[in-house]
Enzyme design. Sequence first.
Site, PDB file in Angstrom:
ATOM      1  N   SER A  27       0.836  -1.194   0.000  1.00 37.94           N
ATOM      2  CA  SER A  27       0.000   0.000   0.000  1.00 37.94           C
ATOM      3  C   SER A  27       0.879   1.256   0.000  1.00 37.94           C
ATOM      4  CB  SER A  27      -0.882  -0.002   1.249  1.00 37.94           C
ATOM      5  OG  SER A  27      -1.958   0.888   1.128  1.00 37.94           O
ATOM      6  N   PRO A  28       0.455   2.321  -0.671  1.00 37.94           N
ATOM      7  CA  PRO A  28       1.257   3.546  -0.660  1.00 37.94           C
ATOM      8  C   PRO A  28       1.446   4.065   0.764  1.00 37.94           C
ATOM      9  CG  PRO A  28      -0.507   3.664  -2.285  1.00 37.94           C
ATOM     10  CD  PRO A  28      -0.775   2.461  -1.458  1.00 37.94           C
ATOM     11  N   CYS A  30       3.508   7.129   2.787  1.00 39.96           N
ATOM     12  CA  CYS A  30       4.357   8.320   2.724  1.00 39.96           C
ATOM     13  C   CYS A  30       5.586   8.144   3.620  1.00 39.96           C
ATOM     14  CB  CYS A  30       3.573   9.544   3.161  1.00 39.96           C
ATOM     15  SG  CYS A  30       2.319  10.056   1.982  1.00 39.96           S
ATOM     16  N   ALA A  62       1.932   8.333  -1.979  1.00 39.33           N
ATOM     17  CA  ALA A  62       1.190   9.461  -2.543  1.00 39.33           C
ATOM     18  C   ALA A  62       2.173  10.452  -3.143  1.00 39.33           C
ATOM     19  CB  ALA A  62       0.342  10.119  -1.462  1.00 39.33           C
ATOM     20  N   GLN A 104       1.024   6.028  -6.878  1.00 40.19           N
ATOM     21  CA  GLN A 104      -0.208   6.705  -6.506  1.00 40.19           C
ATOM     22  C   GLN A 104      -0.070   8.194  -6.801  1.00 40.19           C
ATOM     23  OE1 GLN A 104      -1.473   7.553  -2.320  1.00 40.19           O
ATOM     24  NE2 GLN A 104      -3.091   6.057  -2.745  1.00 40.19           N
ATOM     25  N   TYR A 187      -8.203  13.962   1.200  1.00 42.04           N
ATOM     26  CA  TYR A 187      -7.407  14.751   0.264  1.00 42.04           C
ATOM     27  C   TYR A 187      -8.316  15.256  -0.863  1.00 42.04           C
ATOM     28  CZ  TYR A 187      -3.699  12.800   3.096  1.00 42.04           C
ATOM     29  OH  TYR A 187      -2.911  12.451   4.171  1.00 42.04           O
ATOM     30  N   ARG A 235      -8.119   4.734  -5.269  1.00 44.90           N
ATOM     31  CA  ARG A 235      -8.329   4.567  -3.820  1.00 44.90           C
ATOM     32  C   ARG A 235      -9.395   5.555  -3.380  1.00 44.90           C
ATOM     33  NH1 ARG A 235      -4.144   3.629   1.115  1.00 44.90           N
ATOM     34  NH2 ARG A 235      -4.487   1.518   0.340  1.00 44.90           N
ATOM     35  N   ARG A 329       1.319  -1.124   7.327  1.00 47.83           N
ATOM     36  CA  ARG A 329       2.145  -1.246   8.534  1.00 47.83           C
ATOM     37  C   ARG A 329       2.741  -2.642   8.692  1.00 47.83           C
ATOM     38  NH1 ARG A 329      -1.820   2.441   9.720  1.00 47.83           N
ATOM     39  NH2 ARG A 329      -1.161   4.342  10.805  1.00 47.83           N
TER      40      ARG A 329
END
Length: 359
Positions: A27-28, A30, A62, A104, A187, A235, A329
Amino acid sequence: MEGADNASLFSPLQIRDVVFPNRIAVSPMCQYSSVDGLATEWHLVHLGSRAVGGAGLVIVEATAVEARGRISYGDMGIWKDEHIAPLARIVDFVSAQGSVPGIQLAHAGRKASTQLPWNGGAAIPPAQENGWQVVAPSPIPFREGDPVPHELTVAEIGGIVDAFADAARRALQAGFRVIELHGAHGYLLNEFLSTLTNKRVDAYGGSFEHRTRLAVEIVEAVRRVWPAELPLFLRISASDWVDGGWTVEDSVKLANLLGPLGVDLIDASSGGAVSYAKVTVGPGYQVPFAEQIRRESGLRTGAVGMITEAHQADEIVRSGKADMVLLARELLRDPYWPLHAARALGVSAKAPVQYARAL
């Protein structure tokens, strides 16, 4: 679309002309470790390690389509051609490990211009160092005391649509095989979709049709430059977790709207639109969103959120709740989770030759 009878966590998955070796995606996440949006050695090692660990899809964090679209001044960017070469280096390494490289594309909207998370993550006003004017569909700050965002004009919205298309062109030049558009977590795209954050009375606000207009225009613009043989993911926050906000039923309608325009998979996350949402968290807590969207729209989905165990992830795919699982995570804690999951499930998984004698 494959269902529960013939798919498992380690089944290959083909979307358009891209074949994913398994259903596990990074998963993206940051890293807040860029300078002027440039990818660094940190990103190469961070993402490369997860490819070495056996993930079928590795999605770069992202990545802002314009400088003011970064969450923080440390965010990755793809708003200028200078960003292409360091991203291409990551693509080459990830691809060499047998993983599919994805990116992403994002715009943080009113949640931009923040301090790095390990320095508190607070909003930075435009007049302060490393701060800038944030933008949004409506002039409503995310939290009380945050800077008031500039309400985007129709012309400025058109410029953001163009920025997404330009970013997609650069992603193609860098060699990426999957684009995911970030329409979640409060966002910019999410801000337009939700009635909690979009109070406009023009063609971009009010009705469902108007609030989804920006998402439609971005998908169409990206699809004009992104090859037909390559997948496009989206997403979303499938629920705002607030009465009167965006719902999973809205998400099904959105999937039905965007699927015919070229979106291949809905990555079903949730929350983030407002600071006061009450989210019920637990293992796999967002999987029902992916399941409902998949069942009611017929579009492929990805499940995300506290997916940590091999049998848990395998059951999600086997039961047809989602086509792919996206781990964040858990893959920070264990970059080799896919290899360990294969062992737990009694599946043969190919380890890198350099590590084979140990794994």
